[in-house]
Scaffold this motif. Structure first.
Motif, PDB file in Angstrom:
ATOM      1  N   GLY A   1      35.051 106.652   3.400  1.00  0.00           N
ATOM      2  CA  GLY A   1      33.719 106.888   3.946  1.00  0.00           C
ATOM      3  C   GLY A   1      33.553 108.277   4.527  1.00  0.00           C
ATOM      4  O   GLY A   1      34.455 109.119   4.454  1.00  0.00           O
ATOM      5  N   LYS A   2      32.372 108.515   5.089  1.00  0.00           N
ATOM      6  CA  LYS A   2      32.044 109.782   5.739  1.00  0.00           C
ATOM      7  C   LYS A   2      31.970 109.566   7.248  1.00  0.00           C
ATOM      8  O   LYS A   2      31.409 108.580   7.720  1.00  0.00           O
ATOM      9  CB  LYS A   2      30.690 110.305   5.249  1.00  0.00           C
ATOM     10  N   LEU A   3      32.513 110.523   7.979  1.00  0.00           N
ATOM     11  CA  LEU A   3      32.459 110.490   9.433  1.00  0.00           C
ATOM     12  C   LEU A   3      31.559 111.619   9.917  1.00  0.00           C
ATOM     13  O   LEU A   3      31.804 112.788   9.614  1.00  0.00           O
ATOM     14  CB  LEU A   3      33.866 110.664  10.020  1.00  0.00           C
ATOM     15  N   ASN A   4      30.523 111.277  10.635  1.00  0.00           N
ATOM     16  CA  ASN A   4      29.596 112.270  11.186  1.00  0.00           C
ATOM     17  C   ASN A   4      29.668 112.249  12.704  1.00  0.00           C
ATOM     18  O   ASN A   4      29.638 111.185  13.329  1.00  0.00           O
ATOM     19  CB  ASN A   4      28.171 111.987  10.721  1.00  0.00           C
ATOM     20  N   PHE A   5      29.797 113.440  13.271  1.00  0.00           N
ATOM     21  CA  PHE A   5      29.941 113.547  14.720  1.00  0.00           C
ATOM     22  C   PHE A   5      29.465 114.910  15.193  1.00  0.00           C
ATOM     23  O   PHE A   5      29.261 115.837  14.391  1.00  0.00           O
ATOM     24  CB  PHE A   5      31.403 113.331  15.131  1.00  0.00           C
ATOM     25  N   THR A   6      29.265 115.029  16.480  1.00  0.00           N
ATOM     26  CA  THR A   6      28.853 116.288  17.086  1.00  0.00           C
ATOM     27  C   THR A   6      29.983 116.804  17.967  1.00  0.00           C
ATOM     28  O   THR A   6      30.542 116.071  18.782  1.00  0.00           O
ATOM     29  CB  THR A   6      27.581 116.106  17.939  1.00  0.00           C
ATOM     30  N   LEU A   7      30.303 118.081  17.779  1.00  0.00           N
ATOM     31  CA  LEU A   7      31.371 118.695  18.563  1.00  0.00           C
ATOM     32  C   LEU A   7      30.970 120.123  18.901  1.00  0.00           C
ATOM     33  O   LEU A   7      30.593 120.892  18.004  1.00  0.00           O
ATOM     34  CB  LEU A   7      32.679 118.682  17.764  1.00  0.00           C
ATOM     35  N   LYS A   8      31.034 120.447  20.191  1.00  0.00           N
ATOM     36  CA  LYS A   8      30.657 121.781  20.654  1.00  0.00           C
ATOM     37  C   LYS A   8      29.256 122.167  20.173  1.00  0.00           C
ATOM     38  O   LYS A   8      28.983 123.314  19.812  1.00  0.00           O
ATOM     39  CB  LYS A   8      31.663 122.827  20.152  1.00  0.00           C
ATOM     40  N   GLY A   9      28.355 121.195  20.141  1.00  0.00           N
ATOM     41  CA  GLY A   9      26.973 121.449  19.748  1.00  0.00           C
ATOM     42  C   GLY A   9      26.747 121.537  18.252  1.00  0.00           C
ATOM     43  O   GLY A   9      25.617 121.788  17.818  1.00  0.00           O
ATOM     44  N   LYS A  10      27.774 121.307  17.439  1.00  0.00           N
ATOM     45  CA  LYS A  10      27.633 121.363  15.981  1.00  0.00           C
ATOM     46  C   LYS A  10      27.708 119.966  15.381  1.00  0.00           C
ATOM     47  O   LYS A  10      28.522 119.150  15.792  1.00  0.00           O
ATOM     48  CB  LYS A  10      28.739 122.236  15.368  1.00  0.00           C
ATOM     49  N   ASN A  11      26.853 119.734  14.397  1.00  0.00           N
ATOM     50  CA  ASN A  11      26.907 118.486  13.645  1.00  0.00           C
ATOM     51  C   ASN A  11      27.912 118.650  12.504  1.00  0.00           C
ATOM     52  O   ASN A  11      27.751 119.520  11.645  1.00  0.00           O
ATOM     53  CB  ASN A  11      25.521 118.134  13.087  1.00  0.00           C
ATOM     54  N   LEU A  12      28.948 117.832  12.500  1.00  0.00           N
ATOM     55  CA  LEU A  12      30.042 117.997  11.554  1.00  0.00           C
ATOM     56  C   LEU A  12      30.277 116.721  10.753  1.00  0.00           C
ATOM     57  O   LEU A  12      29.880 115.631  11.162  1.00  0.00           O
ATOM     58  CB  LEU A  12      31.325 118.374  12.313  1.00  0.00           C
ATOM     59  N   GLU A  13      30.928 116.893   9.611  1.00  0.00           N
ATOM     60  CA  GLU A  13      31.222 115.752   8.741  1.00  0.00           C
ATOM     61  C   GLU A  13      32.609 115.891   8.141  1.00  0.00           C
ATOM     62  O   GLU A  13      33.032 116.981   7.738  1.00  0.00           O
ATOM     63  CB  GLU A  13      30.192 115.659   7.618  1.00  0.00           C
TER      64      GLU A  13
END
Length: 204
Positions: free
Chosen positions: A97-109
């Protein structure tokens, strides 16, 4: 994927220290367990010359901002494929699957994978494989990327999972070229500095 179960208890660590032995280095239990494992010649991936001089793995300072909750979107009917490695070995994986999260103000996958060998092994059937590179790769961290183990049992009913980048580790190839290690897919590059977890190993 790390497949060694640490059999050392906190009591053992404390008792060793109380007998005047050198304290196990590490800020967290995870780091201490890694250092114990690497120091054990029977299971350590280190070459003999590196093992003789081993005093502990080098980690970034523990930073709780690198503990994030990710949303998992499972990949339906994902095909099985051969993952490239540092050798001719082609282990079989499937995109989980895909993991989507926010880190240090950035939306990452990140894409997370499941080893098909592991699904047939009762001990490791719940393990998922999360390789990644970031903007420290090739400098402060290993150029081939770092790994994180995620357990299917840690995925909530809402399909969220906590990612702790402080608990990342290097592929064994970072320590010894006799190993065959999966290569981090290009799509799993994070355009951010992950200054958490394991650092690059400086060979002797």
């Amino acid at each position: 994927m790390q497949k060694y179960i640490i059999l050392f208890s906190i009591f053992f660590i404390i008792s060793c220290n109380s007998q005047g032995k050198r304290p196990i280095p590490g800020e967290t239990e995870y780091q201490k367990e890694e250092n114990i494992r690497f120091k054990d010649a029977s299971i350590s991936p280190l070459k003999k010359k590196d093992l003789k001089k081993f005093k502990g793995l080098d980690f970034f300072p523990v930073d709780t901002t690198f503990i994030v909750t990710a949303k998992l979107t499972r990949t339906e009917n994902a095909p099985i494929f051969e993952m490239a490695t540092t050798t001719d070995r082609k282990p079989l994986y499937k995109e989980f699957g895909k993991l989507n999260f926010t880190l240090k103000g950035k939306n990452l996958e990140l894409t997370i994978y499941q080893s098909q060998d592991d699904t047939r092994d009762e001990k490791y059937k719940n393990y998922l494989f999360l390789p990644f590179t970031d903007n420290t790769s090739g400098d402060e961290s290993y150029g081939g990327g770092r790994y994180m183990d995620v357990m299917t049992t840690d995925i909530s009913k809402k399909n969220t999972v906590v990612l702790n980048f402080n608990n990342t580790y290097n592929p064994y190839c970072a320590y010894n070229d006799k190993y065959s290690c999966p290569l981090t897919p290009r799509k799993n590059h994070l355009d951010i500095e992950i200054k958490a977890g394991i650092k690059v190993f400086k060979k002797h």
